[in-house]
Design a protein around this motif. Structure first.
Motif, mmCIF file in Angstrom:
data_model
loop_
_atom_site.group_PDB
_atom_site.id
_atom_site.type_symbol
_atom_site.label_atom_id
_atom_site.label_comp_id
_atom_site.label_asym_id
_atom_site.label_seq_id
_atom_site.Cartn_x
_atom_site.Cartn_y
_atom_site.Cartn_z
ATOM 1 N N SER A 159 33.271 39.013 40.561
ATOM 2 C CA SER A 159 33.720 38.337 41.580
ATOM 3 C C SER A 159 35.320 37.478 40.634
ATOM 4 O O SER A 159 36.311 37.298 40.956
ATOM 5 C CB SER A 159 33.379 38.075 42.791
ATOM 6 N N GLN A 182 38.019 40.409 40.357
ATOM 7 C CA GLN A 182 38.558 40.949 41.332
ATOM 8 C C GLN A 182 39.510 40.017 42.139
ATOM 9 O O GLN A 182 40.611 39.859 43.150
ATOM 10 C CB GLN A 182 36.478 41.154 41.923
ATOM 11 N N ASN A 183 39.138 38.906 42.295
ATOM 12 C CA ASN A 183 39.647 37.438 43.385
ATOM 13 C C ASN A 183 40.705 37.116 42.689
ATOM 14 O O ASN A 183 41.620 37.229 43.501
ATOM 15 C CB ASN A 183 38.383 36.104 43.317
ATOM 16 N N LYS A 214 43.253 39.685 43.547
ATOM 17 C CA LYS A 214 43.225 39.530 45.127
ATOM 18 C C LYS A 214 45.158 38.860 45.195
ATOM 19 O O LYS A 214 45.694 39.260 45.614
ATOM 20 C CB LYS A 214 42.675 39.692 45.641
ATOM 21 N N ARG A 225 47.650 39.974 44.087
ATOM 22 C CA ARG A 225 48.244 41.261 44.918
ATOM 23 C C ARG A 225 50.060 40.233 45.692
ATOM 24 O O ARG A 225 50.374 40.730 46.622
ATOM 25 C CB ARG A 225 47.805 41.730 45.434
ATOM 26 N N ASP A 253 37.651 34.666 51.451
ATOM 27 C CA ASP A 253 37.141 35.602 51.139
ATOM 28 C C ASP A 253 36.949 37.360 51.635
ATOM 29 O O ASP A 253 36.457 38.431 51.788
ATOM 30 C CB ASP A 253 35.606 34.454 51.430
ATOM 31 N N ASP A 254 36.927 36.621 53.641
ATOM 32 C CA ASP A 254 36.886 37.544 54.080
ATOM 33 C C ASP A 254 38.111 38.274 54.144
ATOM 34 O O ASP A 254 38.690 39.211 55.387
ATOM 35 C CB ASP A 254 36.793 37.050 55.194
ATOM 36 N N TYR A 255 39.237 37.823 53.469
ATOM 37 C CA TYR A 255 40.170 38.539 53.959
ATOM 38 C C TYR A 255 41.074 39.432 52.440
ATOM 39 O O TYR A 255 41.106 39.670 51.116
ATOM 40 C CB TYR A 255 41.517 37.511 53.688
ATOM 41 N N GLU A 256 41.979 41.011 52.628
ATOM 42 C CA GLU A 256 42.047 41.294 51.630
ATOM 43 C C GLU A 256 43.852 41.512 51.437
ATOM 44 O O GLU A 256 44.064 42.300 53.286
ATOM 45 C CB GLU A 256 41.179 42.597 51.572
ATOM 46 N N VAL A 302 46.523 43.890 50.822
ATOM 47 C CA VAL A 302 46.299 45.139 50.908
ATOM 48 C C VAL A 302 47.994 45.967 49.929
ATOM 49 O O VAL A 302 49.189 45.370 51.113
ATOM 50 C CB VAL A 302 46.496 46.286 52.251
ATOM 51 N N ASP A 322 48.003 50.454 48.285
ATOM 52 C CA ASP A 322 45.763 50.820 48.724
ATOM 53 C C ASP A 322 46.593 51.567 49.430
ATOM 54 O O ASP A 322 45.661 52.105 49.947
ATOM 55 C CB ASP A 322 46.216 49.517 48.761
#
Length: 434
Positions: free
Chosen positions: A352, A355-356, A359, A362, A412-415, A417, A421
């Motif tokens: 993570s 990946q974090n 994120k 971006r 944590d619960d936001y992406e 994009v 993507d």
């Protein structure tokens, strides 16, 4: 009588012996080392002194400081009077003055040195801070005034030369400013208490070939870190920045921009620490349409137990704001929940960290309020670590950035994009006939 043409920018330095410490920093080819060596030779011709020239590694003297001093003595036409002894390296003057050369890689050799009244630490950024303090203790003489000259190319702000001579604990609550390095770059020479500062670049060396300056200028194209150090002679951040889009703004301006967002998303993230690490809680706002992350409030502490942290965060009991915390600390999360704080653990799977990090990168912009000094300190100059082969490690950093972890957990619960993507999602939907 000695006649010697020197660079004008160094004239005042050559004959200034008012301050005990003289710190010279600058770019490649600026001639700072040459003028330090010349200054010491002139001083030892005038007064009987023992001077010590130090580098981190003793063997590097022969092709640098020793050969430089020898070259200047020959150029001055004094080789018949001043003896340059190569083994062990030593310079002896007709009036009894002498220059000895030592390396910090052989500290036991320093113990036998007596009555040293002048020390030159060449490439002082390579010498360890403990070694620098040890040398100050070796600087002593019953009657003569004591001097220490330090010369170096700047490295990064994490080096002890920056924290000792410029800004200690930069960006932290206990920050101490001895001299803002930006002021030195502007004024070129500055005196603060008993320290003389001198900044130089290749343009100050009138004897340098233009082709050399042109080569330094080319580094701007392929290596900005090298350009900053070699061409501009400035401290900064070494390595590849993790968040090049990070910026700071006055708090009022940040809040104004947040209030102008159509349906902003608010998130809070917290990392925990105690002894060597810190507790870091951030309030954030997201402009989802424009992919901008705003950081407008921080809580940053250390050496506090769970009850003390809960006391500090009482306002979150009243506001009921949701916090996502480090799931590796379930006991602390459980206690804070019992105290009425709306906190839960963030999802933290294997891998993570990488990946974090991807994120957060971006976001097109990351805007931080100037009322969040610890966040600024950690993230503005955050760089990736490198392995022993010089390869970048994309999930390890030059420091342990607690505020960066707080961002991870809060989002944590936001992406985020990005356009790529969206294209991949569109292609997937087409393949599914949707």
């Amino acid at each position: 009588m000695i006649e010697k043409e020197v660079n004008p920018h160094f004239e005042s330095f050559l004959f200034n012996w008012k301050q005990k410490f003289q710190f010279l920093v600058g770019g490649y080819g600026s001639s700072k080392s040459y003028h330090v060596a010349l200054k010491i030779i002139l001083k030892l011709l005038q007064e009987k002194r023992t001077a010590l020239i130090v580098r981190e590694v003793y063997d590097t003297h022969r092709d640098s400081t020793f050969s430089l001093v020898e070259e200047i003595i020959i150029d001055l036409g004094l080789a018949h009077k001043i003896k340059c002894i190569s083994s062990p390296m030593q310079i002896r003057f007709p009036n009894g003055s002498k220059i000895i050369f030592k390396g910090m890689d052989k500290p036991e050799k320093l113990k036998s040195i007596n009555n040293v009244s002048l020390i030159w630490i060449e490439e002082c950024s390579e010498v360890k801070y403990e070694g620098f303090k040890e040398l100050i203790g070796r600087l002593r003489h019953p009657t003569l005034k004591l001097y220490m000259i330090l010369s170096t190319n700047p490295v990064d702000e994490g080096n002890w030369t920056y924290s000792h001579f410029f800004i200690k604990n930069k960006g932290q609550d206990d920050q101490v400013i001895f001299l803002d390095d930006e002021e030195l770059y502007k004024k070129r020479t500055v005196v603060v208490d008993d320290t003389y500062y001198h900044h130089s670049v290749a343009d100050d060396n009138l004897f340098l070939p233009e082709s050399y300056v042109q080569e330094l200028e080319k580094t701007k194209v392929y290596d900005l870190d090298l350009y900053r150090v070699a061409r501009k002679g400035r401290y900064g951040v070494a390595g590849k920045k993790v968040l090049p889009q990070f910026e700071t703004k006055p708090h009022d301006q940040v809040m104004k921009e947040i209030n102008a967002i159509y349906k902003p998303l608010y998130r809070n993230g917290m990392d925990f620490g105690f002894e060597d690490s810190h507790n870091a809680l951030l309030r954030m706002a997201i402009d989802d349409k424009n992919k901008i992350l705003y950081i407008y409030w921080e809580y940053y502490s250390r050496h506090k137990d769970d009850p003390e942290i809960a006391d500090d965060l009482q306002e979150f009991v009243e506001t009921k704001e949701r916090i996502k915390g480090d799931s590796a600390e379930p006991k602390t999360i459980y206690y804070l929940k019992k105290r009425g704080i709306n906190i839960s653990g963030a999802y933290k799977p294997k891998g993570s960290r990488l990946q974090n990090t991807k994120k957060i990168k971006r976001f097109k912009r990351i805007v931080c309020s100037d009322q969040c000094p610890n966040t600024i300190r950690e993230l503005k100059n955050l760089t990736y670590k490198k392995d022993r082969h010089g390869n970048t490690i994309y999930d390890e950093f030059n420091i342990d950035p607690h505020t960066f972890s707080a961002i991870w957990y809060g989002l944590d619960d936001y992406e985020v994009v990005d356009l790529k993507d969206k294209k991949e999602t569109y292609k997937a939907l087409q393949r599914l006939g949707l």
